[in-house]
Design a protein around this motif. Structure first.
Motif, PDB file in Angstrom:
ATOM      1  N   GLN A  93       0.275 -11.025  22.955  1.00  0.00           N
ATOM      2  CA  GLN A  93      -0.831 -11.115  21.998  1.00  0.00           C
ATOM      3  C   GLN A  93      -2.104 -11.595  22.702  1.00  0.00           C
ATOM      4  O   GLN A  93      -3.196 -11.089  22.434  1.00  0.00           O
ATOM      5  CB  GLN A  93      -0.457 -12.065  20.852  1.00  0.00           C
ATOM      6  N   LEU A  94      -1.965 -12.545  23.608  1.00  0.00           N
ATOM      7  CA  LEU A  94      -3.110 -13.059  24.351  1.00  0.00           C
ATOM      8  C   LEU A  94      -3.767 -11.960  25.180  1.00  0.00           C
ATOM      9  O   LEU A  94      -4.986 -11.793  25.145  1.00  0.00           O
ATOM     10  CB  LEU A  94      -2.674 -14.217  25.257  1.00  0.00           C
ATOM     11  N   ILE A  95      -2.980 -11.178  25.882  1.00  0.00           N
ATOM     12  CA  ILE A  95      -3.509 -10.097  26.713  1.00  0.00           C
ATOM     13  C   ILE A  95      -4.234  -9.073  25.838  1.00  0.00           C
ATOM     14  O   ILE A  95      -5.334  -8.619  26.167  1.00  0.00           O
ATOM     15  CB  ILE A  95      -2.380  -9.424  27.534  1.00  0.00           C
ATOM     16  N   ARG A  96      -3.623  -8.701  24.704  1.00  0.00           N
ATOM     17  CA  ARG A  96      -4.271  -7.743  23.778  1.00  0.00           C
ATOM     18  C   ARG A  96      -5.581  -8.298  23.242  1.00  0.00           C
ATOM     19  O   ARG A  96      -6.583  -7.590  23.151  1.00  0.00           O
ATOM     20  CB  ARG A  96      -3.341  -7.396  22.618  1.00  0.00           C
ATOM     21  N   GLN A  97      -5.594  -9.593  22.884  1.00  0.00           N
ATOM     22  CA  GLN A  97      -6.807 -10.191  22.305  1.00  0.00           C
ATOM     23  C   GLN A  97      -7.909 -10.317  23.351  1.00  0.00           C
ATOM     24  O   GLN A  97      -9.082 -10.109  23.038  1.00  0.00           O
ATOM     25  CB  GLN A  97      -6.500 -11.550  21.677  1.00  0.00           C
ATOM     26  N   ILE A  98      -7.561 -10.651  24.570  1.00  0.00           N
ATOM     27  CA  ILE A  98      -8.573 -10.720  25.631  1.00  0.00           C
ATOM     28  C   ILE A  98      -9.215  -9.353  25.796  1.00  0.00           C
ATOM     29  O   ILE A  98     -10.444  -9.234  25.849  1.00  0.00           O
ATOM     30  CB  ILE A  98      -7.956 -11.209  26.959  1.00  0.00           C
ATOM     31  N   ARG A  99      -8.412  -8.311  25.850  1.00  0.00           N
ATOM     32  CA  ARG A  99      -8.948  -6.951  25.991  1.00  0.00           C
ATOM     33  C   ARG A  99      -9.861  -6.611  24.809  1.00  0.00           C
ATOM     34  O   ARG A  99     -10.954  -6.083  24.984  1.00  0.00           O
ATOM     35  CB  ARG A  99      -7.818  -5.930  26.098  1.00  0.00           C
TER      36      ARG A  99
END
Length: 122
Positions: A93-99
């Motif tokens: 979720q963190l990686i998706r939100q950063i993107r």
């Protein structure tokens, strides 16, 4: 969800690296940085309905630049690590939100407002 600074910065870099070449070539006079938290001025400029400021674009969007823009300081996009860690509950979720945040702030650079970006999932 907590990640170390290096992993967070790597995710921001990966989001940029995943941009289509035509968008990468259009990036001019812009710096993308990471900060733990926004300062008071950034919070005031980037008020968020969610209470968390994930990112902030500060500058003159491409469509508004004119001949008087020459010699201007770089525009700045800041991605805030602490806010991302508070709103995300897994590494994925963190990686998706950063993107998503990187793309949202780049959208402002390209001249799109929040309403447009939110309608299109950013």
């Amino acid at each position: 969800m907590h990640v170390d600074d290096e992993e967070f910065e790597s995710a921001v870099h990966d989001a940029l690296a995943g941009l289509p070449e035509r968008f990468l070539k259009a990036l001019d006079n812009i710096v993308i940085t990471v900060a733990d938290e926004p300062d008071e001025g950034q919070l005031a400029r980037g008020a968020s309905a969610t209470g968390e400021l994930l990112g902030l674009y500060e500058g003159i969007p491409l469509p508004r630049r004119s001949w008087g823009y020459a010699g201007a300081l770089p525009d700045v996009i800041t991605i805030f690590k602490g806010a991302h860690e508070r709103v995300c509950h897994s590494r994925e979720q963190l990686i998706r939100q950063i993107r998503r945040t990187v793309l949202h702030e780049l959208g402002h650079y390209f001249g799109f407002d929040d309403d447009y970006l939110h309608r299109h999932g950013y």
